[in-house]
Scaffold this active site. Structure first.
Site, PDB file in Angstrom:
ATOM      1  N   GLY A 134      62.108  72.253  94.014  1.00 14.30           N
ATOM      2  CA  GLY A 134      62.593  73.244  93.057  1.00 14.30           C
ATOM      3  C   GLY A 134      63.736  74.104  93.538  1.00 14.30           C
ATOM      4  O   GLY A 134      64.203  74.976  92.805  1.00 14.30           O
ATOM      5  N   ALA A 157      62.502  65.771  95.546  1.00 11.84           N
ATOM      6  CA  ALA A 157      62.537  67.228  95.761  1.00 11.84           C
ATOM      7  C   ALA A 157      63.888  67.712  96.257  1.00 11.84           C
ATOM      8  O   ALA A 157      64.506  67.114  97.131  1.00 11.84           O
ATOM      9  CB  ALA A 157      61.456  67.686  96.741  1.00 11.84           C
ATOM     10  N   GLY A 158      64.341  68.815  95.649  1.00 10.39           N
ATOM     11  CA  GLY A 158      65.555  69.495  96.084  1.00 10.39           C
ATOM     12  C   GLY A 158      66.814  69.130  95.335  1.00 10.39           C
ATOM     13  O   GLY A 158      67.850  69.766  95.523  1.00 10.39           O
ATOM     14  N   ASN A 215      62.430  66.709  88.626  1.00 16.31           N
ATOM     15  CA  ASN A 215      61.750  67.358  87.506  1.00 16.31           C
ATOM     16  C   ASN A 215      62.480  68.637  87.095  1.00 16.31           C
ATOM     17  O   ASN A 215      63.045  68.743  86.010  1.00 16.31           O
ATOM     18  CB  ASN A 215      60.308  67.662  87.890  1.00 16.31           C
ATOM     19  CG  ASN A 215      59.452  68.178  86.729  1.00 16.31           C
ATOM     20  OD1 ASN A 215      58.233  68.177  86.818  1.00 16.31           O
ATOM     21  ND2 ASN A 215      60.033  68.624  85.637  1.00 16.31           N
ATOM     22  N   THR A 216      62.484  69.628  88.000  1.00 18.93           N
ATOM     23  CA  THR A 216      62.966  70.962  87.667  1.00 18.93           C
ATOM     24  C   THR A 216      64.405  70.967  87.163  1.00 18.93           C
ATOM     25  O   THR A 216      64.734  71.694  86.213  1.00 18.93           O
ATOM     26  CB  THR A 216      62.855  71.882  88.896  1.00 18.93           C
ATOM     27  OG1 THR A 216      61.521  71.819  89.415  1.00 18.93           O
ATOM     28  CG2 THR A 216      63.178  73.311  88.537  1.00 18.93           C
ATOM     29  N   LYS A 219      51.280  59.448  93.601  1.00 16.28           N
ATOM     30  CA  LYS A 219      52.261  60.200  94.376  1.00 16.28           C
ATOM     31  C   LYS A 219      51.480  61.178  95.240  1.00 16.28           C
ATOM     32  O   LYS A 219      50.831  62.101  94.722  1.00 16.28           O
ATOM     33  CB  LYS A 219      53.232  60.949  93.466  1.00 16.28           C
ATOM     34  CG  LYS A 219      54.254  61.770  94.244  1.00 16.28           C
ATOM     35  CD  LYS A 219      55.062  62.669  93.339  1.00 16.28           C
ATOM     36  CE  LYS A 219      55.902  63.620  94.182  1.00 16.28           C
ATOM     37  NZ  LYS A 219      56.591  64.646  93.365  1.00 16.28           N
TER      38      LYS A 219
END
Length: 257
Positions: free
Chosen positions: A157, A184-185, A206-207, A96
């Site tokens: 995040g 992301a986001g 992830n977050t 990645k």
């Protein structure tokens, strides 16, 4: 079935492994999500010393494919070096590719990103580039022999969800045969369902899972949302209309006098 660089994957959820409250919760969340791929950071493995080695053993025990990342890199040269080290440590050509250009938004430096993608592709890597939703950048990455694109929908995040639906829709329309993974986001399962309804192939997050009050339950929720969004897209959703349309036809209705 999702196919990435010739590998068939039963799940359309890719899950990060950072910021979980404990290794046990990480393990449970991965299993609850049903994910086929987890992302790992070489920097965490290298900086952790003995702990880093234990973390890698934990990741290996999960039974998923591993997608190392170049998180924290700010130049093509740094990203290429990190990717080559990751290949040695994790034993995979998948990478990645992250090349960060702005410290506040963590937006990719697309110029360095394309250069790094070209070098790594020529070096035999299967490159998963974290990029913006810009069509021209996407074209340059494909010209650099990337077979997958990973556009953001909001800053890493931020949990804001898709900020530019039109841009994401345009990417899908311009590249109908390229696997597109939103990265992301994403903050809520509804965000994941929304991008899957646009025709995206998968979601990497992830977050939103790791920092939830209950990461295991949240991982399960995202898995269901992604599956629902994909099913809805495949089924063919009803497009919005400007006028009301009765669900019961007027012709043949009963007449009372």
């Amino acid at each position: 079935m999702l196919t990435l660089y010739g590998k068939e994957l039963p799940s359309r959820l890719l899950l990060g492994t950072a910021h979980y409250p404990s290794p046990a919760i990480l393990t449970e969340a991965v299993r609850a999500s049903g994910t086929s791929v987890v992302t790992v950071s070489l920097r965490r493995e290298s900086a952790g010393g003995k702990t880093g080695g234990q973390f890698w053993s934990l990741v290996q025990s999960l039974g998923t494919a591993v997608l190392p990342n170049t998180a924290g890199c700010h130049s093509a040269r740094e990203a290429v070096t990190t990717a080559r080290m990751a290949r040695e440590v994790f034993g995979t050509d998948w990478i990645k590719l992250e090349v960060i250009g702005n410290h506040d938004t963590l937006q990719p430096d697309v110029f360095e990103l394309v250069e790094a993608a070209r070098i790594l592709s020529e070096d035999g890597f299967a490159v998963f580039p974290y990029t913006t939703d810009d069509l021209v950048v996407a074209e340059r990455l494909l010209e650099a022999h990337c077979q997958v694109l990973m556009p953001w929908c909001a800053p890493i995040g931020s949990a804001k969800g898709p900020l530019n639906i039109d841009a994401l829709r345009s990417l899908r329309g311009y590249f109908p045969d390229v696997p597109l993974i939103v990265d992301a986001g994403i903050g809520r399962p509804s965000h994941a369902a929304t991008v899957m309804e646009l025709g995206y192939d998968a979601v990497l997050l992830n977050t939103a899972v790791a920092q939830a009050r209950d990461p295991v339950a949240m991982a399960r929720a995202f898995a269901k949302a992604i599956e629902a969004g994909r099913l809805a897209y495949a089924a063919g959703m009803l497009e919005p209309r400007n006028m009301a349309v009765p669900s019961t036809p007027m012709i043949g209705r009963a007449v009372f006098s």
